[in-house]
Motif scaffolding. Structure first.
Motif, PDB file in Angstrom:
ATOM      1  N   MET A   1       0.831  -1.127  -0.005  1.00 10.83           N
ATOM      2  CA  MET A   1      -0.216  -0.145  -0.069  1.00 10.83           C
ATOM      3  C   MET A   1       0.689   1.160  -0.016  1.00 10.83           C
ATOM      4  O   MET A   1       1.905   1.310   0.329  1.00 10.83           O
ATOM      5  N   PHE A   2       0.236   2.352  -0.587  1.00 14.80           N
ATOM      6  CA  PHE A   2       0.939   3.568  -0.539  1.00 14.80           C
ATOM      7  C   PHE A   2       0.349   4.773  -0.225  1.00 14.80           C
ATOM      8  O   PHE A   2      -0.930   4.762  -0.100  1.00 14.80           O
ATOM      9  N   GLY A   3       0.942   5.844  -0.436  1.00 15.47           N
ATOM     10  CA  GLY A   3       0.379   7.033  -0.206  1.00 15.47           C
ATOM     11  C   GLY A   3      -0.535   7.448   0.778  1.00 15.47           C
ATOM     12  O   GLY A   3       0.174   7.034   1.918  1.00 15.47           O
ATOM     13  N   THR A   4      -1.530   8.059   0.751  1.00 13.84           N
ATOM     14  CA  THR A   4      -2.180   8.628   1.969  1.00 13.84           C
ATOM     15  C   THR A   4      -2.885   7.158   2.392  1.00 13.84           C
ATOM     16  O   THR A   4      -3.309   7.240   3.715  1.00 13.84           O
ATOM     17  N   LEU A   5      -3.044   6.388   1.683  1.00 17.92           N
ATOM     18  CA  LEU A   5      -3.697   4.911   2.358  1.00 17.92           C
ATOM     19  C   LEU A   5      -2.580   4.261   3.462  1.00 17.92           C
ATOM     20  O   LEU A   5      -3.023   4.042   4.452  1.00 17.92           O
ATOM     21  N   ALA A   6      -1.625   4.291   2.890  1.00 18.29           N
ATOM     22  CA  ALA A   6      -0.311   3.625   3.791  1.00 18.29           C
ATOM     23  C   ALA A   6      -0.309   4.497   5.159  1.00 18.29           C
ATOM     24  O   ALA A   6       0.007   3.997   6.077  1.00 18.29           O
ATOM     25  N   GLN A   7      -0.197   5.666   4.785  1.00 17.08           N
ATOM     26  CA  GLN A   7      -0.223   6.864   5.940  1.00 17.08           C
ATOM     27  C   GLN A   7      -1.331   6.736   7.033  1.00 17.08           C
ATOM     28  O   GLN A   7      -1.232   6.548   8.202  1.00 17.08           O
ATOM     29  N   GLU A   8      -2.408   6.604   6.488  1.00 16.51           N
ATOM     30  CA  GLU A   8      -3.603   6.274   7.229  1.00 16.51           C
ATOM     31  C   GLU A   8      -3.681   5.145   7.989  1.00 16.51           C
ATOM     32  O   GLU A   8      -3.881   5.146   9.299  1.00 16.51           O
TER      33      GLU A   8
END
Lengths: 75, 136
Positions: A1-8
């Motif tokens: 997973m990447f981006g804001t999804l991974a961050q979230e």
């Protein structure tokens, strides 16, 4: 997973249990169950297997790298 | 047609494009994407770009080749940042060489639309306020 999804979700990788035969759709369903608040995102996400976009019915084999390409938008 | 794809860590500096300017080239279009300070009413410090290699480079190259062929471009160079890019800095540069203006403009427009739709490149906002809070 990447981006804001991974961050979230606080992680770039996750392990899920999926009954055999394993398909792309089975993986997204498992992810949706694991993260119910983001179920819609996982159900609608495009999936890449070993760096190529895959279809829902495509098989996932042991050792395959599965990536959730949920939202892109570089540039 | 010549296609070059480069991913670089941090902001893009001066163009490294070596797009061939042959005698057939009548138009060279250079588009640069700059990180804006405002995102939905909140102030950004910058953006953090994430790529999924080698898929990112492969997709950028494939799209450039397809778009270039469709619009009769002669060369397309793609440069994109990964990692942190502060506000005001360049994170994306597209150079299109074509015989005429219309082909170059159409190719650039088509390429960017497809890149945003299909290339695994994510931008994560780095908020100015969050950075201030972390500093305290």
């Amino acid at each position: 997973m990447f981006g804001t999804l991974a961050q979230e979700l606080g992680r770039h990788a996750v392990a899920v249990d999926v009954p055999s035969p394993v398909t792309v759709q089975a993986v997204t369903h498992a992810l949706a169950r694991l993260f119910p608040a983001r179920a819609t995102l996982f159900e609608q996400a495009r999936i890449a297997i070993n760096s190529a976009f895959a279809q829902p019915d495509d098989a996932v084999h042991p050792g395959d790298e599965v990536a959730v390409i949920e939202l892109v938008g570089g540039g | 047609m010549n296609v070059q794809v480069t991913l670089s860590d941090g902001p893009l500096g001066v163009s490294s494009s070596s797009a061939s300017r042959t005698v057939d080239v009548g138009a060279v279009l250079v588009f640069e994407g700059i990180v804006r300070a405002d995102e939905g009413g909140r102030t950004l410090r910058g953006l953090r770009y994430e790529a999924y290699e080698p898929m990112t480079t492969t997709m950028l190259r494939t799209i450039a080749e397809q778009v270039g062929a469709a619009h009769e471009a002669l060369a397309i160079d793609v440069e994109h940042s990964v990692g942190d890019v502060p506000v005001g800095q360049c994170s994306f540069r597209l150079t299109v060489c074509a015989g005429h203006r219309k082909e170059a403009l159409a190719a650039a427009d088509d390429f960017i639309d497809r890149m945003k739709r299909d290339v695994p490149l994510w931008k994560v906002p780095v908020w100015a306020q969050a950075m201030e809070n972390e500093a305290h």
